[in-house]
Write a protein that holds these residues in place. Sequence first.
Motif, PDB file in Angstrom:
ATOM      1  N   ILE A   1       0.842  -1.204   0.000  1.00 40.63           N
ATOM      2  CA  ILE A   1       0.000   0.000   0.000  1.00 40.63           C
ATOM      3  C   ILE A   1       0.872   1.248   0.000  1.00 40.63           C
ATOM      4  O   ILE A   1       0.670   2.185  -0.781  1.00 40.63           O
ATOM      5  CB  ILE A   1      -0.937   0.018   1.225  1.00 40.63           C
ATOM      6  N   ASN A   2       1.865   1.270   0.882  1.00 42.93           N
ATOM      7  CA  ASN A   2       2.697   2.463   1.050  1.00 42.93           C
ATOM      8  C   ASN A   2       3.592   2.737  -0.153  1.00 42.93           C
ATOM      9  O   ASN A   2       3.744   3.881  -0.580  1.00 42.93           O
ATOM     10  CB  ASN A   2       3.560   2.315   2.309  1.00 42.93           C
ATOM     11  N   GLN A   3       4.176   1.685  -0.699  1.00 41.03           N
ATOM     12  CA  GLN A   3       5.163   1.867  -1.761  1.00 41.03           C
ATOM     13  C   GLN A   3       4.572   1.779  -3.159  1.00 41.03           C
ATOM     14  O   GLN A   3       4.986   2.520  -4.061  1.00 41.03           O
ATOM     15  CB  GLN A   3       6.282   0.832  -1.604  1.00 41.03           C
ATOM     16  N   TYR A   4       3.620   0.877  -3.351  1.00 37.14           N
ATOM     17  CA  TYR A   4       3.107   0.623  -4.702  1.00 37.14           C
ATOM     18  C   TYR A   4       1.646   1.015  -4.865  1.00 37.14           C
ATOM     19  O   TYR A   4       1.068   0.832  -5.930  1.00 37.14           O
ATOM     20  CB  TYR A   4       3.295  -0.859  -5.055  1.00 37.14           C
ATOM     21  N   HIS A   5       1.016   1.494  -3.800  1.00 43.36           N
ATOM     22  CA  HIS A   5      -0.366   1.978  -3.835  1.00 43.36           C
ATOM     23  C   HIS A   5      -1.348   0.869  -4.212  1.00 43.36           C
ATOM     24  O   HIS A   5      -2.399   1.127  -4.798  1.00 43.36           O
ATOM     25  CB  HIS A   5      -0.505   3.162  -4.789  1.00 43.36           C
ATOM     26  N   ASP A   6      -1.001  -0.351  -3.859  1.00 43.66           N
ATOM     27  CA  ASP A   6      -1.828  -1.513  -4.175  1.00 43.66           C
ATOM     28  C   ASP A   6      -2.499  -2.005  -2.903  1.00 43.66           C
ATOM     29  O   ASP A   6      -1.832  -2.406  -1.948  1.00 43.66           O
ATOM     30  CB  ASP A   6      -0.953  -2.619  -4.769  1.00 43.66           C
TER      31      ASP A   6
END
Length: 518
Positions: A127-132
């Motif tokens: 979530i934090n790095q790849y917005h997934d």
Amino acid sequence: MVKEIQLRVSLKEEEISNILVVKSAIKLAINQDDISGVKVLRKSIDARKPKIIFNYKVAVFINEPVPESSEYTFNYSDVSNAKPVHIIGFGPAGMYAALRCIELGFKPIVLERGKNVQDRRRDLRAINQYHDVNENSNYCFGEGGAGTYSDGKLYTRSLKRGDVRRIFENLVYHGATDQILVDAHPHIGTNKLPKVVQNIRETILNYGGEIHFNTRVTDFIIKSNTINALVLNDAEEISVEKVILATGHSARDIFYLLHKKHIAIEAKSFAMGVRIEHPQHIIDSIQYHCSGDRHELLPAASYSLVQQVNGRGVYSFCMCPGGFIVPAATANGEVVVNGMSPSKRNNLYANSGIVVEIDVNNDLPKYEQFGALKGLEYQKNLEKLAFTSGGRSQVAPAQRLTDFVDGKLSNTLNESSYQPGLNSAPLHSLLPKLIGSRLRKGFAAFGEKMKGYYTQEANIVGVESRTSSPVSIPRTDTLEHPEITNLFPCGEGAGYAGGIISAAMDGERCAEAACETL
């Protein structure tokens, strides 16, 4: 002999190692040598005036030893072959329901849609790095629930709902610091809570309970107003006798499932707004009346604010000193922000939700078509708006506080702890008037109450929308659903709790009610 007394200790006196013994001897007019030990029962800080005072409630042991053990015992025994109670959700309510079932001699079978605490970390990083966003494993879903990776604050006002001390002692039993038994506003920390949660899991498994991760309940099989079976992951069907529904305030699929099956649910008032972030030193300087760094014996300062604006409360929520803002979405296509703090609360920023009360009976006329789900649909629409205005990723829309109140777009934003990033957006015009106009007046009022709070050095970040459930699930005096006799709605998701401790207490109550009828 044991005497309980109140002591007031100045900041300078707090530096003295045996100050509590010295002060106790003076107050009781006895010799220090007669004091076997002083046990702190409660500790708080009074920083309302420039001279900061530590308030202590202590037990002074006079010529007798200080007991080391807790007055609480947890009688866990093997329940491998006992009658089962199925628990949906493994947040605080589900965990404490499972532990209480074991104490009462019944076998908890926990069904958790998310992953264990260790495996959850990969999804949080995504979530934090790849917005997934993994819709089953995120900051809200997974072992320990939303609290595991979003702070672990333990303060509660629900003192009449159960034995609060017992809940705290059980956390200590499972590895939490015993400081939580003393502090006026106890806190474990997002770096420490996962280990406590893991220890609770091991207790449940060691005594014969079951925990099934990656197991999402997708349907209820109901006959004669009784749940006979659960469908797991749209495939497997299992028989059940008693079901504790402890899925949390973000399990929207459960609300939709209940609504689809015409099982009574109700729209519930809730709150929404934004998260505000200041440099921690600003909050320290306001609260501790200092111009430089705070004293090393003082924790990162917090605050609690409330203001009535046009008939609705505007208030701070989940204040995280020395913390981080985190992405708390449970699905792609939405942006939700929350806060957390590590145990030392040593980050450079302070953040807090600032939210507005929403009365579902009067404030949402355009959503009446959704019936019991009207608050949920309103919540969803604002989260989608935040997603779009942030740039269609987990980048969040943000604005300098002063620009928000003045009604103008921020040309630049302050540095932030929010890892996915911020995008300057006109939140003053994007937020519905119901929320935005009240927030603007509320922030101005807060600036009067805390000189220095209203500053261009603060960002507001949108949206803070998961303060509580917008839906409640009714239950009778026996804690069962009024229409489904073996279904026990529980915790925050059902509308009966507002944090880790109150959810844990409700979990115990529901376990007792379910086991009593087996």
